[in-house]
Scaffold this motif. Structure first.
Motif, PDB file in Angstrom:
ATOM      1  N   SER A  20       0.820  -1.219   0.000  1.00 34.25           N
ATOM      2  CA  SER A  20       0.000   0.000   0.000  1.00 34.25           C
ATOM      3  C   SER A  20       0.855   1.271   0.000  1.00 34.25           C
ATOM      4  O   SER A  20       0.346   2.359  -0.254  1.00 34.25           O
ATOM      5  N   LEU A  21       2.148   1.153   0.274  1.00 35.96           N
ATOM      6  CA  LEU A  21       3.030   2.324   0.253  1.00 35.96           C
ATOM      7  C   LEU A  21       3.478   2.707  -1.156  1.00 35.96           C
ATOM      8  O   LEU A  21       3.987   3.801  -1.365  1.00 35.96           O
ATOM      9  N   VAL A  22       3.292   1.810  -2.108  1.00 40.98           N
ATOM     10  CA  VAL A  22       3.721   2.096  -3.482  1.00 40.98           C
ATOM     11  C   VAL A  22       2.983   3.328  -3.997  1.00 40.98           C
ATOM     12  O   VAL A  22       1.765   3.439  -3.894  1.00 40.98           O
ATOM     13  N   GLY A  23       3.730   4.285  -4.493  1.00 41.09           N
ATOM     14  CA  GLY A  23       3.146   5.498  -5.052  1.00 41.09           C
ATOM     15  C   GLY A  23       2.834   6.588  -4.039  1.00 41.09           C
ATOM     16  O   GLY A  23       2.394   7.671  -4.410  1.00 41.09           O
ATOM     17  N   LYS A  24       3.053   6.337  -2.758  1.00 46.29           N
ATOM     18  CA  LYS A  24       2.790   7.359  -1.736  1.00 46.29           C
ATOM     19  C   LYS A  24       4.001   8.272  -1.617  1.00 46.29           C
ATOM     20  O   LYS A  24       5.139   7.850  -1.796  1.00 46.29           O
ATOM     21  N   ARG A  25       3.743   9.527  -1.305  1.00 39.31           N
ATOM     22  CA  ARG A  25       4.824  10.490  -1.100  1.00 39.31           C
ATOM     23  C   ARG A  25       5.262  10.439   0.361  1.00 39.31           C
ATOM     24  O   ARG A  25       4.461  10.673   1.257  1.00 39.31           O
ATOM     25  N   VAL A  26       6.523  10.133   0.567  1.00 45.51           N
ATOM     26  CA  VAL A  26       7.062  10.050   1.920  1.00 45.51           C
ATOM     27  C   VAL A  26       8.226  11.034   2.018  1.00 45.51           C
ATOM     28  O   VAL A  26       9.128  11.021   1.198  1.00 45.51           O
ATOM     29  N   SER A  27       8.167  11.887   3.026  1.00 39.72           N
ATOM     30  CA  SER A  27       9.225  12.870   3.248  1.00 39.72           C
ATOM     31  C   SER A  27       9.675  12.775   4.703  1.00 39.72           C
ATOM     32  O   SER A  27       9.009  12.139   5.519  1.00 39.72           O
ATOM     33  N   PRO A  28      10.777  13.428   5.046  1.00 41.61           N
ATOM     34  CA  PRO A  28      11.180  13.447   6.458  1.00 41.61           C
ATOM     35  C   PRO A  28      10.079  14.020   7.351  1.00 41.61           C
ATOM     36  O   PRO A  28       9.871  13.552   8.468  1.00 41.61           O
ATOM     37  N   HIS A  29       9.338  15.009   6.853  1.00 42.93           N
ATOM     38  CA  HIS A  29       8.246  15.598   7.632  1.00 42.93           C
ATOM     39  C   HIS A  29       7.146  14.567   7.893  1.00 42.93           C
ATOM     40  O   HIS A  29       6.593  14.503   8.993  1.00 42.93           O
ATOM     41  N   THR A  30       6.827  13.758   6.882  1.00 39.87           N
ATOM     42  CA  THR A  30       5.819  12.722   7.033  1.00 39.87           C
ATOM     43  C   THR A  30       6.223  11.737   8.120  1.00 39.87           C
ATOM     44  O   THR A  30       5.416  11.380   8.986  1.00 39.87           O
ATOM     45  N   ILE A  31       7.466  11.313   8.090  1.00 39.85           N
ATOM     46  CA  ILE A  31       7.963  10.356   9.073  1.00 39.85           C
ATOM     47  C   ILE A  31       7.952  10.979  10.470  1.00 39.85           C
ATOM     48  O   ILE A  31       7.526  10.357  11.447  1.00 39.85           O
ATOM     49  N   ARG A  32       8.385  12.224  10.573  1.00 41.38           N
ATOM     50  CA  ARG A  32       8.426  12.929  11.864  1.00 41.38           C
ATOM     51  C   ARG A  32       7.022  13.068  12.458  1.00 41.38           C
ATOM     52  O   ARG A  32       6.787  12.756  13.623  1.00 41.38           O
ATOM     53  N   SER A  33       6.069  13.509  11.631  1.00 40.57           N
ATOM     54  CA  SER A  33       4.700  13.698  12.104  1.00 40.57           C
ATOM     55  C   SER A  33       4.050  12.377  12.488  1.00 40.57           C
ATOM     56  O   SER A  33       3.383  12.279  13.526  1.00 40.57           O
ATOM     57  N   THR A  34       4.243  11.365  11.657  1.00 43.49           N
ATOM     58  CA  THR A  34       3.660  10.064  11.931  1.00 43.49           C
ATOM     59  C   THR A  34       4.211   9.472  13.224  1.00 43.49           C
ATOM     60  O   THR A  34       3.461   8.932  14.050  1.00 43.49           O
ATOM     61  N   THR A  35       5.512   9.602  13.418  1.00 44.39           N
ATOM     62  CA  THR A  35       6.135   9.098  14.642  1.00 44.39           C
ATOM     63  C   THR A  35       5.575   9.818  15.863  1.00 44.39           C
ATOM     64  O   THR A  35       5.278   9.188  16.890  1.00 44.39           O
ATOM     65  N   ALA A  36       5.400  11.128  15.767  1.00 47.98           N
ATOM     66  CA  ALA A  36       4.866  11.906  16.893  1.00 47.98           C
ATOM     67  C   ALA A  36       3.440  11.479  17.231  1.00 47.98           C
ATOM     68  O   ALA A  36       3.105  11.283  18.395  1.00 47.98           O
ATOM     69  N   VAL A  37       2.595  11.315  16.222  1.00 52.64           N
ATOM     70  CA  VAL A  37       1.204  10.936  16.465  1.00 52.64           C
ATOM     71  C   VAL A  37       1.121   9.526  17.051  1.00 52.64           C
ATOM     72  O   VAL A  37       0.383   9.282  18.005  1.00 52.64           O
ATOM     73  N   HIS A  38       1.899   8.595  16.510  1.00 53.80           N
ATOM     74  CA  HIS A  38       1.885   7.228  17.042  1.00 53.80           C
ATOM     75  C   HIS A  38       2.409   7.186  18.473  1.00 53.80           C
ATOM     76  O   HIS A  38       1.892   6.431  19.305  1.00 53.80           O
ATOM     77  N   SER A  39       3.416   8.000  18.761  1.00 55.59           N
ATOM     78  CA  SER A  39       3.952   8.050  20.125  1.00 55.59           C
ATOM     79  C   SER A  39       2.897   8.579  21.092  1.00 55.59           C
ATOM     80  O   SER A  39       2.719   8.048  22.192  1.00 55.59           O
ATOM     81  N   LEU A  40       2.185   9.623  20.676  1.00 53.08           N
ATOM     82  CA  LEU A  40       1.134  10.199  21.513  1.00 53.08           C
ATOM     83  C   LEU A  40       0.027   9.183  21.783  1.00 53.08           C
ATOM     84  O   LEU A  40      -0.420   9.013  22.908  1.00 53.08           O
ATOM     85  N   ARG A  41      -0.380   8.490  20.726  1.00 59.41           N
ATOM     86  CA  ARG A  41      -1.434   7.475  20.881  1.00 59.41           C
ATOM     87  C   ARG A  41      -0.974   6.293  21.725  1.00 59.41           C
ATOM     88  O   ARG A  41      -1.794   5.615  22.335  1.00 59.41           O
TER      89      ARG A  41
END
Length: 70
Positions: A20-41
Motif C-alpha cells: 500500500s506504500l507504493v506510489g505514496k509520497r514520503v518525506s522526512p516531515h511525514t515520518i516525523r509527524s507520523t512518529t509523533a502521532v503514534h507516540s502520543l497514541r
C-alpha cells in the motif's frame, strides 16, 4: 545521504513489504509527524514529544494536539 534521500530510500524498501506504500509520497516531515502521532497514541507524554520535536511555541503544540483528534 540527505534526510530526504534516506526517507525516499526507506520508503522504497518498506514498499516491498507493504504494497500500500507504493506510489505514496514520503518525506522526512511525514515520518516525523507520523512518529509523533503514534507516540502520543501509545501514551508518551506530550511534553516529551514536544521536546523531541524541538517545539517551543504554544501555537505549534496546539496543531500537534489537534492532528491527533482527526
Amino acid at each position: 545521504m540527505t534526510r530526504f534521500r534516506l526517507a525516499v530510500h526507506s520508503a522504497a524498501l518498506a514498499s516491498k513489504l507493504v504494497p500500500s506504500l507504493v506510489g505514496k509520497r514520503v518525506s522526512p516531515h511525514t515520518i516525523r509527524s507520523t512518529t509523533a502521532v503514534h507516540s502520543l497514541r501509545a501514551g508518551v507524554d506530550i511534553s516529551t514529544i514536544h521536546a523531541w520535536l524541538g517545539h517551543v511555541s504554544r501555537t505549534r503544540r496546539m496543531s500537534t494536539q489537534r492532528s491527533t483528534w482527526r
